[in-house]
Motif scaffolding. Structure first.
Motif, PDB file in Angstrom:
ATOM      1  N   ARG A 103      35.577  19.608  80.382  1.00 50.93           N
ATOM      2  CA  ARG A 103      34.128  19.731  80.400  1.00 50.93           C
ATOM      3  C   ARG A 103      33.566  18.919  79.244  1.00 50.93           C
ATOM      4  O   ARG A 103      33.972  19.097  78.090  1.00 50.93           O
ATOM      5  CB  ARG A 103      33.712  21.188  80.257  1.00 50.93           C
ATOM      6  N   PHE A 160      30.119  17.670  77.191  1.00 48.57           N
ATOM      7  CA  PHE A 160      28.713  17.952  76.972  1.00 48.57           C
ATOM      8  C   PHE A 160      28.060  16.730  76.368  1.00 48.57           C
ATOM      9  O   PHE A 160      28.666  16.029  75.564  1.00 48.57           O
ATOM     10  CB  PHE A 160      28.531  19.126  76.011  1.00 48.57           C
ATOM     11  N   ILE A 165      34.802  29.619  84.009  1.00 49.73           N
ATOM     12  CA  ILE A 165      35.345  30.578  84.965  1.00 49.73           C
ATOM     13  C   ILE A 165      34.217  31.434  85.537  1.00 49.73           C
ATOM     14  O   ILE A 165      34.206  31.780  86.711  1.00 49.73           O
ATOM     15  CB  ILE A 165      36.434  31.454  84.307  1.00 49.73           C
ATOM     16  N   ILE A 202      29.020  29.420  85.046  1.00 47.47           N
ATOM     17  CA  ILE A 202      27.755  29.053  84.418  1.00 47.47           C
ATOM     18  C   ILE A 202      27.672  27.537  84.254  1.00 47.47           C
ATOM     19  O   ILE A 202      26.630  26.943  84.442  1.00 47.47           O
ATOM     20  CB  ILE A 202      27.590  29.767  83.062  1.00 47.47           C
ATOM     21  N   PHE A 203      28.785  26.927  83.921  1.00 47.15           N
ATOM     22  CA  PHE A 203      28.864  25.473  83.929  1.00 47.15           C
ATOM     23  C   PHE A 203      29.839  25.050  85.020  1.00 47.15           C
ATOM     24  O   PHE A 203      30.732  25.806  85.373  1.00 47.15           O
ATOM     25  CB  PHE A 203      29.430  24.915  82.618  1.00 47.15           C
ATOM     26  N   ALA A 204      29.669  23.840  85.494  1.00 47.63           N
ATOM     27  CA  ALA A 204      30.637  23.279  86.423  1.00 47.63           C
ATOM     28  C   ALA A 204      31.593  22.404  85.623  1.00 47.63           C
ATOM     29  O   ALA A 204      31.208  21.825  84.621  1.00 47.63           O
ATOM     30  CB  ALA A 204      29.926  22.459  87.485  1.00 47.63           C
ATOM     31  N   THR A 210      30.587  29.860  92.841  1.00 45.58           N
ATOM     32  CA  THR A 210      29.698  28.728  92.655  1.00 45.58           C
ATOM     33  C   THR A 210      29.668  27.935  93.945  1.00 45.58           C
ATOM     34  O   THR A 210      30.713  27.677  94.521  1.00 45.58           O
ATOM     35  CB  THR A 210      30.207  27.785  91.557  1.00 45.58           C
ATOM     36  N   ARG A 253      28.879  21.499  94.780  1.00 44.50           N
ATOM     37  CA  ARG A 253      27.689  20.691  94.570  1.00 44.50           C
ATOM     38  C   ARG A 253      27.340  19.940  95.851  1.00 44.50           C
ATOM     39  O   ARG A 253      28.135  19.167  96.361  1.00 44.50           O
ATOM     40  CB  ARG A 253      27.923  19.709  93.433  1.00 44.50           C
ATOM     41  N   ILE A 307      19.793  32.922  82.687  1.00 48.02           N
ATOM     42  CA  ILE A 307      20.399  31.720  83.249  1.00 48.02           C
ATOM     43  C   ILE A 307      21.609  31.263  82.446  1.00 48.02           C
ATOM     44  O   ILE A 307      22.581  30.759  83.000  1.00 48.02           O
ATOM     45  CB  ILE A 307      19.337  30.610  83.345  1.00 48.02           C
ATOM     46  N   THR A 308      21.562  31.455  81.125  1.00 50.03           N
ATOM     47  CA  THR A 308      22.680  30.963  80.320  1.00 50.03           C
ATOM     48  C   THR A 308      23.861  31.920  80.328  1.00 50.03           C
ATOM     49  O   THR A 308      24.899  31.598  79.785  1.00 50.03           O
ATOM     50  CB  THR A 308      22.249  30.763  78.861  1.00 50.03           C
ATOM     51  N   VAL A 365      24.790  34.257  83.193  1.00 46.46           N
ATOM     52  CA  VAL A 365      25.426  34.549  84.476  1.00 46.46           C
ATOM     53  C   VAL A 365      25.091  33.456  85.467  1.00 46.46           C
ATOM     54  O   VAL A 365      24.082  32.767  85.328  1.00 46.46           O
ATOM     55  CB  VAL A 365      24.954  35.894  85.082  1.00 46.46           C
ATOM     56  N   TRP A 366      25.949  33.326  86.454  1.00 46.63           N
ATOM     57  CA  TRP A 366      25.672  32.307  87.448  1.00 46.63           C
ATOM     58  C   TRP A 366      25.017  32.912  88.674  1.00 46.63           C
ATOM     59  O   TRP A 366      25.450  33.936  89.183  1.00 46.63           O
ATOM     60  CB  TRP A 366      26.940  31.581  87.888  1.00 46.63           C
ATOM     61  N   ARG A 406      19.973  28.827  90.617  1.00 44.93           N
ATOM     62  CA  ARG A 406      18.819  28.775  89.726  1.00 44.93           C
ATOM     63  C   ARG A 406      17.503  28.640  90.466  1.00 44.93           C
ATOM     64  O   ARG A 406      16.449  29.014  89.955  1.00 44.93           O
ATOM     65  CB  ARG A 406      18.952  27.592  88.763  1.00 44.93           C
ATOM     66  N   ASP A 454      23.541  22.317  87.004  1.00 45.34           N
ATOM     67  CA  ASP A 454      24.500  22.454  85.930  1.00 45.34           C
ATOM     68  C   ASP A 454      23.878  22.183  84.568  1.00 45.34           C
ATOM     69  O   ASP A 454      24.152  22.864  83.593  1.00 45.34           O
ATOM     70  CB  ASP A 454      25.626  21.455  86.211  1.00 45.34           C
ATOM     71  N   ALA A 475      21.519  25.065  82.595  1.00 44.39           N
ATOM     72  CA  ALA A 475      22.103  26.080  81.709  1.00 44.39           C
ATOM     73  C   ALA A 475      22.411  25.488  80.341  1.00 44.39           C
ATOM     74  O   ALA A 475      22.282  26.153  79.319  1.00 44.39           O
ATOM     75  CB  ALA A 475      23.371  26.642  82.333  1.00 44.39           C
ATOM     76  N   ILE A 476      22.809  24.211  80.323  1.00 43.41           N
ATOM     77  CA  ILE A 476      23.166  23.597  79.042  1.00 43.41           C
ATOM     78  C   ILE A 476      21.921  23.339  78.205  1.00 43.41           C
ATOM     79  O   ILE A 476      21.871  23.609  77.016  1.00 43.41           O
ATOM     80  CB  ILE A 476      23.930  22.282  79.283  1.00 43.41           C
TER      81      ILE A 476
END
Lengths: 406, 275
Positions: free
Chosen positions: A19, A21, A79, A82-84, B5, B8, B106-107, B109-110, B113, B269, B272-273
């Motif tokens: 991952r 960033f 896992i 929240i991120f891919a 998830t 995409r 949002i940051t 749990v998935w 959105r 994606d 959340a970041i």
């Protein structure tokens, strides 16, 4: 191509997981600025996780250990979905319950009950399922009298209890845990560990992240050690934890980088840790809990007389207080420890930073310093109470019948 | 088995709807409660305001200034415009800020959105429904002939909801990356309001024939204008809007909706970041 693939319930598989960033170097948050300057903010890429392989079988408790910034949280968040992933494949089977950070998935303005419904809906559960289990969930969290109050008024202990209760009642196949369990009173922790043990016995998978290798060794069967985003060691939890300890010791002699094992002059601050009353190393504490701040120092040629100052700042950078140790002697070429004990942690709920400075005895020369050497999270037990400092003191109240000397 | 998830997607998808329908309902219910139960008068407030504005505009433009001579039923004319505009503005504004204000959720749990801005917009549809519930019977009493065209309001409002959803999705993502989008938008809504034919009709001006391109630009360059005009046409003026207007109403809304959804899923994606 990064992707998530299918897996059987309770399984977690990762291959070449990575991952990246994109870090903005200039914190540009306004469209106006972007348009006026006609340039996009400068960015840098940072790999938080690289080439990690994982296999977690159903019913297994899997630990993730590693120093700060090693990618533990990123892995957990991947896992959790929240991120891919940026590279590699990740497959997670079944429903994932997550207890990542306090109040994961709570809306501060919702009441306790509303948050239970919200949280359950996020997990994809139907309303009538929650209707049937609502009382049970609230009762397990011991929040009967706070059920209809917005959760922003909860203490973090209450947050955690509700979060834990919901996560355990949504029938997850995989449960993600981090150190939130360090919060809350002893009795509730026992209850949590009981529930987790039941969950594991019934074939549930646990992924557990911790700074505290001891906790990982106690709870987990298998583990992985991460460092700078790469997996260094995988295998039975005991072996991995031993490898972690070894690395910690080694990094003090090698010229390692980053937080762990700082390179300084001949005299340096090696590490700052917070130790709880039971001897475990943690970064999360409960208000008023007995604990100690521990500073590890290293002097190549020894130090006859030095001064060590520990300073505490709140998350806004405001200095809250400091304490200096005079006449610190260090033996040459050895890691030496000093501790500042607190019978009761004098902080209220919040995040705090610990700074450390090592000076010569007369204070003329700064030998080494580490700002933000440690970040502490403190959790309150009861709602209410303001300020950063736990004032302490004892009250003497008026008698109420005029017999006082007033 | 279920993977938590969605892969995409290249194309926008509503594939998550069955699994997350319950979450959408919960969020909408909560939004409604926050929006309309918080104040003592509740939903009543969202009605009082447009009605009061209708009174003010009628007083100024119709009674005092007398510039509305050739517009029949001016108060209803204004109210039909305000019904559309009010929903358009509130839906977009609340939708735009929704991702940032729900950052906590949002940051940690998935879930898809797109649900967050969508729930803000869907909750806001209540205001236009209530307005129409007052407006339509009144118009029917004043001009019973409206009964012939009024049913068309259903697909037109459906198109409008798609448009607002799409714009809310677009702006909410933009607002995550550039936090001043919501402020720029708040400032922009005032001139936008006056460029939208709420208080006036585009065909009413003597300039309509000499500046045809300007009228065309105002009608089709502003996505909300065709909705204002066609709702008004079928509710109050018992007229079926012309083919270009209808085509616009039924095409642009859903297209903008899809574009918004696609954007949302594209940036899923990174949201959340950035938060």
């Amino acid at each position: 191509m990064a992707q998530r693939a299918a897996a059987a319930a309770g399984e977690v598989h990762a291959r070449g997981l990575g991952r990246v960033f994109t870090i903005r170097l200039s914190p540009n948050r306004s469209l106006k600025a972007a348009l006026l300057r006609r340039e996009l903010p400068r960015t840098r890429e940072l790999w938080a996780l690289r080439d990690v392989d994982l296999d977690v079988a159903p019913g297994e408790a899997f630990g993730i250990v590693g120093p700060n910034g090693s990618g533990k949280s990123t892995l957990l968040k991947l896992i959790a979905g929240i991120f891919a992933p940026s590279t590699g494949t990740l497959s997670v089977g079944g429903r994932v319950g997550s207890l990542i950070e306090i109040g994961a998935g709570f809306h501060p303005e919702f009441t306790g009950v509303e948050n239970v419904y919200l949280n359950a809906a996020i997990y994809g559960l139907k309303r009538d399922y929650v209707d049937r289990h609502l009382e049970e969930i609230i009762a397990f969290a011991e929040l009967e009298s706070f059920a209809d109050v917005p959760v922003r008024t909860y203490s973090s202990g209450m947050y955690m209890r509700l979060g834990f209760s919901v996560a355990m009642h949504v029938q997850p196949d995989v449960l993600l845990l981090d150190e939130v369990l360090a919060v809350g009173d002893e009795a509730f922790q026992q209850k949590c560990f009981g529930k987790i043990a039941d969950f594991k016995r019934e074939g549930g998978t646990i992924v557990f992240v911790s700074h505290d290798p001891g906790a990982v060794e106690r709870l987990c069967d298998q583990a992985v050690l991460l460092d700078h985003g790469r997996s260094i060691e995988r295998g039975p939890a005991g072996d991995v934890v031993r490898a972690y300890h070894q690395r910690l010791v080694h990094s003090s002699h090698e010229s390692a980088d980053g937080r762990e094992g700082r390179v300084g002059g001949p005299c340096r601050v090696h590490e700052v840790r917070a130790v709880a009353g039971d001897g475990s190393v943690r970064e999360r504490f409960t208000e008023g809990e007995p604990m100690a701040l521990e500073v590890w120092l290293y002097a190549e040629d020894g130090l006859d007389e030095g001064r060590v100052t520990l300073g505490l700042r709140d998350s806004g950078g405001q200095a809250l207080g400091s304490q200096t140790a005079e006449s610190v002697r260090l033996a040459p070429g050895k890691l030496e420890r000093l501790r500042l004990h607190f019978p009761g942690l004098p902080l209220r709920e919040g995040r705090f930073y610990v700074d450390v400075a090592l000076e010569t005895a007369d204070g003329d020369a700064l030998l080494d310093h580490d700002d933000r050497a440690l970040e502490l999270s403190v959790f309150g037990q009861e709602p209410g109470g303001g300020g950063a400092i736990r004032l302490g003191g004892t009250w003497e109240l008026p008698t109420g019948d005029g017999t006082g000397d007033g | 088995m279920a993977v938590n998830t969605a892969p995409r997607a290249v194309l926008p998808t509503l594939g998550w709807l069955p699994r997350y329908g319950e979450l959408l309902r919960t969020l909408v219910r909560r939004e409604l409660r926050a929006r309309f139960k918080g104040s003592a008068l509740g939903l009543f407030w969202s009605l009082i305001y447009p009605l009061a504005m209708m009174g003010v505009y009628t007083l100024v433009f119709s009674v005092l200034w007398k510039v509305t001579g050739n517009i029949p039923h001016y108060p209803l004319f204004v109210l039909s415009g305000l019904a559309v505009w009010g929903f358009f503005q509130a839906g977009i504004q609340l939708g735009t800020t929704s991702l940032v204000s729900n950052g906590d959720l949002i940051t940690k749990v998935w879930f898809p959105r797109e649900l967050v801005p969508a729930s803000a917009v869907i909750a806001q549809t209540v205001t236009i429904f209530v307005m129409l519930a007052i407006l339509i019977p009144t118009c029917l009493i004043v001009e019973p002939e409206n009964a012939r065209t009024v049913v068309l309001v259903v697909p037109i409002v459906a198109g409008l909801i798609c448009l607002v959803l799409g714009l809310a999705w677009l702006f909410s993502v933009a607002n995550v990356f550039y936090r001043d989008v919501e402020h720029l938008l708040a400032v922009g809504f005032l001139p936008w309001f006056f460029l939208t034919p709420v208080l006036y009709g585009l065909d009413q001006f003597s300039a309509a024939s000499s500046h045809r391109w300007l009228i065309l630009l105002m009608r089709y360059g502003n996505p909300v204008t065709p909705y204002v005009e066609s709702v008004r046409a079928v509710v109050l003026q018992h007229v079926v809007p012309g083919a270009p207007l209808l085509l616009y109403v039924f095409l642009v809304g859903p297209l903008v909706g899809l574009l918004g959804l696609w954007t949302m899923q594209r940036f899923q994606d990174r949201i959340a970041i950035e938060l």
